[in-house]
Design a protein around this motif. Structure first.
Motif, PDB file in Angstrom:
ATOM      1  N   VAL A  80      50.698  33.820  36.722  1.00 35.11           N
ATOM      2  CA  VAL A  80      50.213  34.276  35.417  1.00 35.11           C
ATOM      3  C   VAL A  80      50.771  35.656  35.084  1.00 35.11           C
ATOM      4  O   VAL A  80      51.025  35.974  33.918  1.00 35.11           O
ATOM      5  N   PHE A  81      50.993  36.451  36.104  1.00 36.47           N
ATOM      6  CA  PHE A  81      51.593  37.774  35.918  1.00 36.47           C
ATOM      7  C   PHE A  81      52.979  37.615  35.295  1.00 36.47           C
ATOM      8  O   PHE A  81      53.302  38.250  34.298  1.00 36.47           O
ATOM      9  N   HIS A  82      53.783  36.737  35.851  1.00 36.28           N
ATOM     10  CA  HIS A  82      55.132  36.540  35.316  1.00 36.28           C
ATOM     11  C   HIS A  82      55.108  35.961  33.914  1.00 36.28           C
ATOM     12  O   HIS A  82      55.970  36.263  33.098  1.00 36.28           O
ATOM     13  N   ALA A  83      54.105  35.138  33.628  1.00 32.40           N
ATOM     14  CA  ALA A  83      54.049  34.522  32.297  1.00 32.40           C
ATOM     15  C   ALA A  83      53.264  35.393  31.314  1.00 32.40           C
ATOM     16  O   ALA A  83      53.193  35.081  30.127  1.00 32.40           O
TER      17      ALA A  83
ATOM     18  N   ALA B  30      46.433  29.013  38.422  1.00 31.26           N
ATOM     19  CA  ALA B  30      47.408  29.967  37.887  1.00 31.26           C
ATOM     20  C   ALA B  30      48.742  29.274  37.602  1.00 31.26           C
ATOM     21  O   ALA B  30      49.384  29.536  36.582  1.00 31.26           O
ATOM     22  N   ILE B  31      49.143  28.371  38.481  1.00 25.28           N
ATOM     23  CA  ILE B  31      50.413  27.656  38.278  1.00 25.28           C
ATOM     24  C   ILE B  31      50.317  26.808  37.000  1.00 25.28           C
ATOM     25  O   ILE B  31      51.215  26.818  36.160  1.00 25.28           O
TER      26      ILE B  31
ATOM     27  N   ILE C  30      40.993  44.982  33.789  1.00 27.81           N
ATOM     28  CA  ILE C  30      41.786  45.485  34.914  1.00 27.81           C
ATOM     29  C   ILE C  30      43.187  44.884  34.767  1.00 27.81           C
ATOM     30  O   ILE C  30      43.323  43.789  34.217  1.00 27.81           O
ATOM     31  N   THR C  31      44.203  45.606  35.211  1.00 23.96           N
ATOM     32  CA  THR C  31      45.556  45.027  35.077  1.00 23.96           C
ATOM     33  C   THR C  31      45.879  44.167  36.298  1.00 23.96           C
ATOM     34  O   THR C  31      45.243  44.289  37.346  1.00 23.96           O
ATOM     35  N   TYR C  32      46.914  43.315  36.134  1.00 21.30           N
ATOM     36  CA  TYR C  32      47.335  42.476  37.261  1.00 21.30           C
ATOM     37  C   TYR C  32      47.677  43.341  38.465  1.00 21.30           C
ATOM     38  O   TYR C  32      47.374  43.012  39.596  1.00 21.30           O
TER      39      TYR C  32
END
Ligand code: ASP
Length: 450
Positions: free
Chosen positions: A265-268, A204-205, A241-243
């Motif tokens: 990934v949520f933030h991006a 994810a990072i 499905i959502t984060y």
């Protein structure tokens, strides 16, 4: 550019590694690959990471750990042989693991992390080598050179914001970059690992750092299911499905993803797809920022045990300004995070995870509440579980709580608490741990059986 992360079962044998190389080669956008250590080949097998932990423990308890080292090396030897690679491919792995075993042990936590990291590190070297053997340009990436700088918290590290700038340069690398999951380096230069299952976090990072088109997370199931398949037969698959929904379900025991993995990934805003190495044609489950809610307001059901509740009542509590702060301050002083605080007019419960609340901690907390807050009643209930129904559609749907309560009563499950957070993405029910199977099955029957 796609980031593809492969979990332990996808690295467990030569056969699996051949599958992942075929997956990598089938899409030219898959240029950044993250790998776990070899996992279980069958349900009674042992993951390489667990073999390495046993090896470190053996050394730390004064034995030499050579027997455990031989078992870990044997796992790689089998893979090297079955991949058809020359024996010389095994030498650096055996040497590396032996060198890790011989590291100084004065800081036991850091020693343990250096050993654990060996699983992923050698996995990545091996996959890069096999791809090259197959004629593909592939490079092992050293997380230290690439800039994966983590907090100095052995076994529980977090990425430091400063890592992202340097990691972004991975975009410019030629060929396929094979990056080992699960570890990075503290500013001091020491190897540190994420919590267990942390290769998901690495993927994810990296996805956020290189602004990937998608983060593909390859595992051993076709998709995420709406409920735990060990409790419900053939549960419905989740397409999208959502984060936020996934985060809530992971919290309550969905084990597909590491809890912390979705944050970068949520933030991006990068979509995630969970796919099956053994059936890559299956569309998998997409985790996205937003989704159309459709006809099913509930996307998943989960339940997990391991909680305790501290119940406090005090007449006229609602009039006492600062009561909640002082109560939670006691938990803060003791280093115990709280999970939920359902409250009434004259009472409040603090729900904590048992992992942070052993009997000694309980004694200290209760003593302080009694002496500092002059409460009327104080008790602790152990063996608590939380069952959750989750779905973005909850916000606009009337009657879901009623349906869930009917399901619980049908299954004769006693409710200890009901909690709906203000986000209205989930509804949470406190139940006894032994009621988990009945609760999940009856919620599934209510919300998913046609
Ligand atoms: N190999 C590590 C573990 O078993 C990390 C991972 O597989 O994600 O926890």
């Amino acid at each position: 550019m796609k980031v593809a992360k492969f979990g332990g079962t996808s690295l467990a044998s030569a056969e699996q590694i051949k599958k992942i190389c075929a997956i990598i080669n089938s899409d030219p956008a898959r240029t950044l690959v993250v790998v776990s250590a070899p996992g279980k080949r069958s349900s009674d097998d042992t993951k390489v990471t667990d073999l390495l932990i046993e090896m470190a423990r053996a050394r730390l308890t004064k034995r030499d750990g050579r027997e455990e080292l031989a078992r870990a090396v044997a796992r790689y030897a089998e893979i090297v042989r079955d991949l058809g690679l020359p024996d010389s491919a095994l030498e650096p792995i055996a040497t590396d693991l032996a060198a890790r075993l011989a590291l100084p042990t004065d800081d036991e936590d850091l020693y343990m992390d250096s050993i654990k990291a060996g699983g992923e590190d050698n996995s990545a070297r091996l996959v890069a080598e096999y791809l090259r053997h197959d004629g593909v340009e592939a490079h092992y990436i050293d997380p230290g050179d690439a800039g994966m700088i983590l907090s100095d918290e052995p076994g529980n590290a977090r990425v430091l914001q400063q890592s992202y700038g340097k990691l972004r340069e991975l975009k410019e690398r030629p060929g396929i970059s094979v990056f080992p999951g699960f570890f990075g380096y503290a500013a001091s230069g020491k190897v540190v690992t994420f919590p267990r299952g942390g290769s998901d976090i690495t993927g994810a990072i990296l996805s956020a750092a290189v602004d990937a088109e998608v983060y593909e997370n390859f595992t051993d199931v076709d998709s995420v299911f709406v409920a735990n398949p060990t409790l419900v037969d053939n549960p419905v698959a989740v397409d999208e499905i959502t984060y936020r929904e996934m985060r809530e379900l992971s919290y309550a025991g969905f084990s597909v993803f590491h809890d912390e993995a979705l944050e970068p990934v949520f933030h991006a805003g990068i979509p995630v797809v969970v796919k099956n190495t053994n059936n890559p044609q299956a569309p998998g489950t997409r985790i996205v920022p937003e989704r159309g809610v459709g006809e099913r307001p509930v996307v998943g059901i989960a339940a997990t045990d391991g909680f305790s509740s501290v119940y406090i009542s005090k007449y006229l509590m609602n009039r006492e300004v600062g009561f909640g702060r002082r109560l939670l301050g006691i938990f803060e002083d003791e280093g115990i995070p709280f999970e939920h605080t359902p409250s009434g007019i004259d009472n409040m419960s603090v729900i904590v995870r048992d992992t942070h609340f052993n009997h000694a901690a309980e004694e200290r907390v209760l003593r302080r509440i009694r002496t500092e807050l002059e409460v009327d009643e104080l008790s602790v209930e152990r063996g608590l579980a939380l069952a959750m129904i989750v779905g973005e559609g909850m916000h606009h749907t009337i009657g879901l709580a009623a349906r869930a309560c009917v399901a619980f009563s049908r299954a004769a499950v006693n409710l200890e608490m009901i909690n709906q957070g203000s986000s209205e993405v989930s509804m949470m029910f406190g139940i006894k741990a032994e009621d988990i199977p009945a609760a999940v099955r009856s919620l599934y029957a209510e919300f998913f059986r046609e």
